[in-house]
Design an enzyme around this catalytic site. Structure first.
Site, mmCIF file in Angstrom:
data_model
loop_
_atom_site.group_PDB
_atom_site.id
_atom_site.type_symbol
_atom_site.label_atom_id
_atom_site.label_comp_id
_atom_site.label_asym_id
_atom_site.label_seq_id
_atom_site.Cartn_x
_atom_site.Cartn_y
_atom_site.Cartn_z
ATOM 1 C CE LYS A 195 55.880 91.539 2.800
ATOM 2 N NZ LYS A 195 56.851 90.490 3.410
ATOM 3 C CE LYS A 203 55.932 90.159 -0.971
ATOM 4 N NZ LYS A 203 56.676 89.682 -0.150
HETATM 5 C C1 PBG Z 1 57.510 87.192 4.466
HETATM 6 C C2 PBG Z 1 57.443 87.173 2.906
HETATM 7 C C3 PBG Z 1 56.248 87.254 2.271
HETATM 8 C C4 PBG Z 1 56.240 87.211 0.804
HETATM 9 C C5 PBG Z 1 57.555 87.120 0.698
HETATM 10 N N1 PBG Z 1 58.417 87.469 1.788
HETATM 11 C C6 PBG Z 1 54.658 87.149 2.866
HETATM 12 C C7 PBG Z 1 54.233 87.521 3.979
HETATM 13 O O1 PBG Z 1 54.637 88.641 4.304
HETATM 14 O O2 PBG Z 1 53.414 87.169 4.698
HETATM 15 C C8 PBG Z 1 55.159 86.836 0.173
HETATM 16 C C9 PBG Z 1 55.467 86.586 -1.522
HETATM 17 C C10 PBG Z 1 54.570 86.230 -2.348
HETATM 18 O O3 PBG Z 1 53.261 86.172 -1.874
HETATM 19 O O4 PBG Z 1 54.840 85.765 -3.371
HETATM 20 N N2 PBG Z 1 58.753 87.847 4.872
#
Ligand code: PBG
Length: 307
Positions: free
Chosen positions: A178, A232
């Site tokens: 991520k 992601k």
């Molecule tokens: C946080 C989380 C995020 C997303 C999913 N879970 C955002 C972040 O890490 O700030 C993002 C998903 C998206 O942008 O569609 N645990």
């Protein structure tokens, strides 16, 4: 001669939750996407099942008065996501899969995924909370626990804790790769963590300049017991999806995140690109080797796909 195809069984549909009754609240930065109160879920899940989408991902929007610096609300069995899991499981049994995030950001006043000390997220202390959050969600009936927090070592500890408490059948989808991305903006509005988030998440999410690091992250999570891994965001990281796919024999999932959704959606709305761009974007994930795709387009596109 077509090498890849797209089916609704490849898709996972994210749903934003809000407290209250009879609510369908638009999200400004994500046209066409809403926050729903629990009493609306029956209708949505029926639609999802009708389109043969196998799983939904739940994301709560927590009122500010329930947030604190420890993310205490994450461990409340009656928090929004727990209530939603119970509702769906009771009503739909195993006819729809439920996935939910393990991370503290919906519940912390500072908007970070973990506990913070001197502007740093503290890894091990955070894991002590995450394992409890994971167990509670499993007890509620969650099928797939998805740690999206990016702490090191949390997959192994969650696996152990679930097994010890006889939830060995609950799967772990690790957000192994991520990135600290600028494409999460609309999501943070959707769950209400945008205003509170101080600084950025670079202390625990990956540097978008890196690629090999993703292999080390995935290797660790597989060793710790992950059943699936997530890359992601999605489209800007197809190279990473392909790399993980080629190096490991584990299902790799892609998350087409909120910023990607809103860019495409607004492009279509403003007639800059046509609607086919959605299918193209999803097919590209398949071409890169994704086993499944989390996408806010899932429900709309499943209606269009012909089997
Ligand atoms: C946080 C989380 C995020 C997303 C999913 N879970 C955002 C972040 O890490 O700030 C993002 C998903 C998206 O942008 O569609 N645990």
């Amino acid at each position: 001669m077509q090498e890849n195809n797209l089916s609704s069984s490849d898709l996972i549909y994210p749903i934003f939750l809000i407290e209250g009754k009879k609510k369908k609240q638009p999200i400004k930065s994500m046209p066409g996407i809403y926050r729903y109160s629990i009493d609306q879920l029956g209708m949505i899940i029926n639609n999802v099942m009708e389109q043969k989408i196998p799983m939904v991902a739940l994301f709560p929007s927590t009122p500010n008065n329930k947030k604190d610096k420890f993310g205490t609300e994450a461990l409340n069995e009656n928090n929004l996501v727990c209530k939603a899991i119970r509702f769906i499981k009771k009503r739909f049994r195993n006819n729809i899969g439920i996935m939910s995030d393990v991370a503290l950001d919906p519940y912390t006043s500072h908007g970070h995924d973990g506990l913070v000390k001197k502007n740093y997220v503290i890894n091990d202390k955070t894991i002590d909370v995450l394992i409890k959050q994971a167990l509670i969600q499993a007890q509620m009936g969650c099928d797939v626990i998805a740690p999206s927090d990016m702490m090191d070592g949390r997959v192994g500890k969650i696996r152990k804790y679930l097994d010890k408490n006889r939830y060995q059948d609950v799967q772990i989808l690790s957000y192994a790769v991520k990135f600290a991305s600028n494409f999460y903006g609309p999501f943070r509005e959707a769950v209400g963590s945008n205003k509170s988030l101080k600084s950025d998440k670079k202390n625990y999410q990956m540097d978008f300049a890196n690629s090999n690091e993703s292999l080390r992250e995935v290797a660790l999570d597989i060793k710790e017991g992950a059943d699936m891994v997530m890359v992601k965001p999605g489209l800007p990281y197809l190279d990473v999806i392909q790399k993980v796919r080629e190096n490991f024999k584990i299902p790799v999932l892609a998350y087409q995140v909120s910023g990607e959704y809103s860019l495409i959606k607004n492009g279509i709305k403003n007639k800059l690109i046509n609607e086919e761009a959605i299918i193209e974007s999803l097919m590209c994930f398949k071409r890169a080797g994704a086993s499944a795709i989390v996408s806010y387009f899932a429900l709309d596109i499943a209606k269009k796909i012909k089997f």
